[in-house]
Motif scaffolding. Structure first.
Motif, PDB file in Angstrom:
ATOM      1  N   ASN A   1      72.255  39.263  42.339  1.00  0.00           N
ATOM      2  CA  ASN A   1      72.127  39.482  40.903  1.00  0.00           C
ATOM      3  C   ASN A   1      70.785  40.129  40.627  1.00  0.00           C
ATOM      4  O   ASN A   1      69.756  39.645  41.108  1.00  0.00           O
ATOM      5  CB  ASN A   1      72.148  38.160  40.126  1.00  0.00           C
ATOM      6  CG  ASN A   1      73.516  37.577  40.019  1.00  0.00           C
ATOM      7  OD1 ASN A   1      74.460  38.252  39.665  1.00  0.00           O
ATOM      8  ND2 ASN A   1      73.628  36.302  40.328  1.00  0.00           N
TER       9      ASN A   1
ATOM     10  N   ASN B   1      68.458  40.987  37.392  1.00  0.00           N
ATOM     11  CA  ASN B   1      68.303  40.739  35.964  1.00  0.00           C
ATOM     12  C   ASN B   1      67.561  41.901  35.325  1.00  0.00           C
ATOM     13  O   ASN B   1      66.613  42.419  35.887  1.00  0.00           O
ATOM     14  CB  ASN B   1      67.521  39.448  35.702  1.00  0.00           C
ATOM     15  CG  ASN B   1      68.114  38.272  36.421  1.00  0.00           C
ATOM     16  OD1 ASN B   1      67.508  37.763  37.342  1.00  0.00           O
ATOM     17  ND2 ASN B   1      69.287  37.849  36.031  1.00  0.00           N
TER      18      ASN B   1
ATOM     19  N   CYS C   1      65.340  39.605  31.548  1.00  0.00           N
ATOM     20  CA  CYS C   1      65.931  38.260  31.546  1.00  0.00           C
ATOM     21  C   CYS C   1      65.350  37.335  30.484  1.00  0.00           C
ATOM     22  O   CYS C   1      65.837  36.240  30.296  1.00  0.00           O
ATOM     23  CB  CYS C   1      65.829  37.622  32.934  1.00  0.00           C
ATOM     24  SG  CYS C   1      64.170  37.202  33.442  1.00  0.00           S
TER      25      CYS C   1
ATOM     26  N   GLY D   1      71.364  36.109  26.544  1.00  0.00           N
ATOM     27  CA  GLY D   1      72.566  36.920  26.654  1.00  0.00           C
ATOM     28  C   GLY D   1      72.356  38.230  27.385  1.00  0.00           C
ATOM     29  O   GLY D   1      73.180  39.130  27.273  1.00  0.00           O
TER      30      GLY D   1
ATOM     31  N   ASN E   1      73.400  41.151  33.682  1.00  0.00           N
ATOM     32  CA  ASN E   1      73.023  41.211  35.090  1.00  0.00           C
ATOM     33  C   ASN E   1      73.761  42.377  35.722  1.00  0.00           C
ATOM     34  O   ASN E   1      74.801  42.811  35.234  1.00  0.00           O
ATOM     35  CB  ASN E   1      73.448  39.936  35.832  1.00  0.00           C
ATOM     36  CG  ASN E   1      72.635  38.740  35.446  1.00  0.00           C
ATOM     37  OD1 ASN E   1      71.444  38.824  35.237  1.00  0.00           O
ATOM     38  ND2 ASN E   1      73.301  37.604  35.348  1.00  0.00           N
TER      39      ASN E   1
ATOM     40  N   THR F   1      77.440  42.818  34.514  1.00  0.00           N
ATOM     41  CA  THR F   1      78.124  41.580  34.122  1.00  0.00           C
ATOM     42  C   THR F   1      77.336  40.867  33.021  1.00  0.00           C
ATOM     43  O   THR F   1      76.151  41.114  32.823  1.00  0.00           O
ATOM     44  CB  THR F   1      78.263  40.607  35.315  1.00  0.00           C
ATOM     45  OG1 THR F   1      76.973  40.171  35.717  1.00  0.00           O
ATOM     46  CG2 THR F   1      78.980  41.253  36.486  1.00  0.00           C
ATOM     47  N   LYS F   2      78.026  39.982  32.347  1.00  0.00           N
ATOM     48  CA  LYS F   2      77.388  39.109  31.364  1.00  0.00           C
ATOM     49  C   LYS F   2      78.064  37.751  31.465  1.00  0.00           C
ATOM     50  O   LYS F   2      79.289  37.666  31.396  1.00  0.00           O
ATOM     51  CB  LYS F   2      77.528  39.683  29.959  1.00  0.00           C
ATOM     52  CG  LYS F   2      76.789  38.885  28.907  1.00  0.00           C
ATOM     53  CD  LYS F   2      76.823  39.589  27.569  1.00  0.00           C
ATOM     54  CE  LYS F   2      76.019  38.817  26.549  1.00  0.00           C
ATOM     55  NZ  LYS F   2      75.995  39.519  25.260  1.00  0.00           N
ATOM     56  N   GLN F   3      77.284  36.719  31.683  1.00  0.00           N
ATOM     57  CA  GLN F   3      77.786  35.360  31.834  1.00  0.00           C
ATOM     58  C   GLN F   3      78.891  35.278  32.886  1.00  0.00           C
ATOM     59  O   GLN F   3      79.904  34.608  32.708  1.00  0.00           O
ATOM     60  CB  GLN F   3      78.250  34.817  30.485  1.00  0.00           C
ATOM     61  CG  GLN F   3      77.128  34.728  29.473  1.00  0.00           C
ATOM     62  CD  GLN F   3      77.585  34.287  28.108  1.00  0.00           C
ATOM     63  OE1 GLN F   3      78.744  34.425  27.735  1.00  0.00           O
ATOM     64  NE2 GLN F   3      76.647  33.741  27.341  1.00  0.00           N
ATOM     65  N   GLY F   4      78.710  36.015  33.984  1.00  0.00           N
ATOM     66  CA  GLY F   4      79.640  35.956  35.105  1.00  0.00           C
ATOM     67  C   GLY F   4      80.886  36.810  34.981  1.00  0.00           C
ATOM     68  O   GLY F   4      81.728  36.806  35.860  1.00  0.00           O
ATOM     69  N   ARG F   5      81.010  37.553  33.917  1.00  0.00           N
ATOM     70  CA  ARG F   5      82.195  38.397  33.715  1.00  0.00           C
ATOM     71  C   ARG F   5      81.803  39.878  33.780  1.00  0.00           C
ATOM     72  O   ARG F   5      80.813  40.286  33.182  1.00  0.00           O
ATOM     73  CB  ARG F   5      82.838  38.101  32.369  1.00  0.00           C
ATOM     74  CG  ARG F   5      83.299  36.671  32.235  1.00  0.00           C
ATOM     75  CD  ARG F   5      83.918  36.457  30.863  1.00  0.00           C
ATOM     76  NE  ARG F   5      83.981  35.058  30.518  1.00  0.00           N
ATOM     77  CZ  ARG F   5      84.978  34.253  30.832  1.00  0.00           C
ATOM     78  NH1 ARG F   5      85.998  34.713  31.502  1.00  0.00           N
ATOM     79  NH2 ARG F   5      84.965  32.993  30.470  1.00  0.00           N
TER      80      ARG F   5
END
Length: 127
Positions: free
Chosen positions: A32, A34, A37, A41, A44, A70-74
């Protein structure tokens, strides 16, 4: 600021903590990166790569162009390139959902400036 670089090279090894590890077994790692960071919100940029469970050091070259946003794992639908001047953090995680003990050693992280191949001694003049 990694604006003038094309990607990262990691030197690491995954360590099998089981005597029952089958030959050729590997774990899937995710890197990942960042971007800003400190912002809630923030997005990554990720790359996933396999690492053999052979207790041997390996070199893993990850061009920035292979990262996905990605954002929040999606994974986001809108894929824009990483702004290399705003990199604020880097992380490694196991991403294969395999339970149980694990270990890995990270020896080095380097940035590279071109898409060429590093030599066997890892002495690329553009690293």
């Amino acid at each position: 600021d990694l604006t003038n670089y094309h990607g990262l090279i990691l030197c690491l090894r995954a360590i099998s903590e089981s005597s029952e590890t089958e030959p050729g077994a590997e774990r899937k790692f995710t890197m990942n990166i960042n971007s800003n960071c400190n912002i809630i919100g923030a997005v990554n940029y990720q790359a996933t790569f396999p690492v053999p469970l052979d207790n041997e050091w390996g070199w893993y070259k990850i061009p920035f162009r292979q990262l996905f946003k990605t954002k929040q794992g999606r994974v986001l639908q809108s894929q824009t390139p990483l702004n290399r001047s705003l990199i604020s953090g880097l992380g490694l995680l196991l991403a294969d959902e395999v339970s149980g003990p694990f270990a890995f050693d990270l020896e080095r992280i380097m940035a590279f400036r071109k898409e060429g191949i590093i030599d066997d001694d890892h002495n690329d003049p553009d690293v």
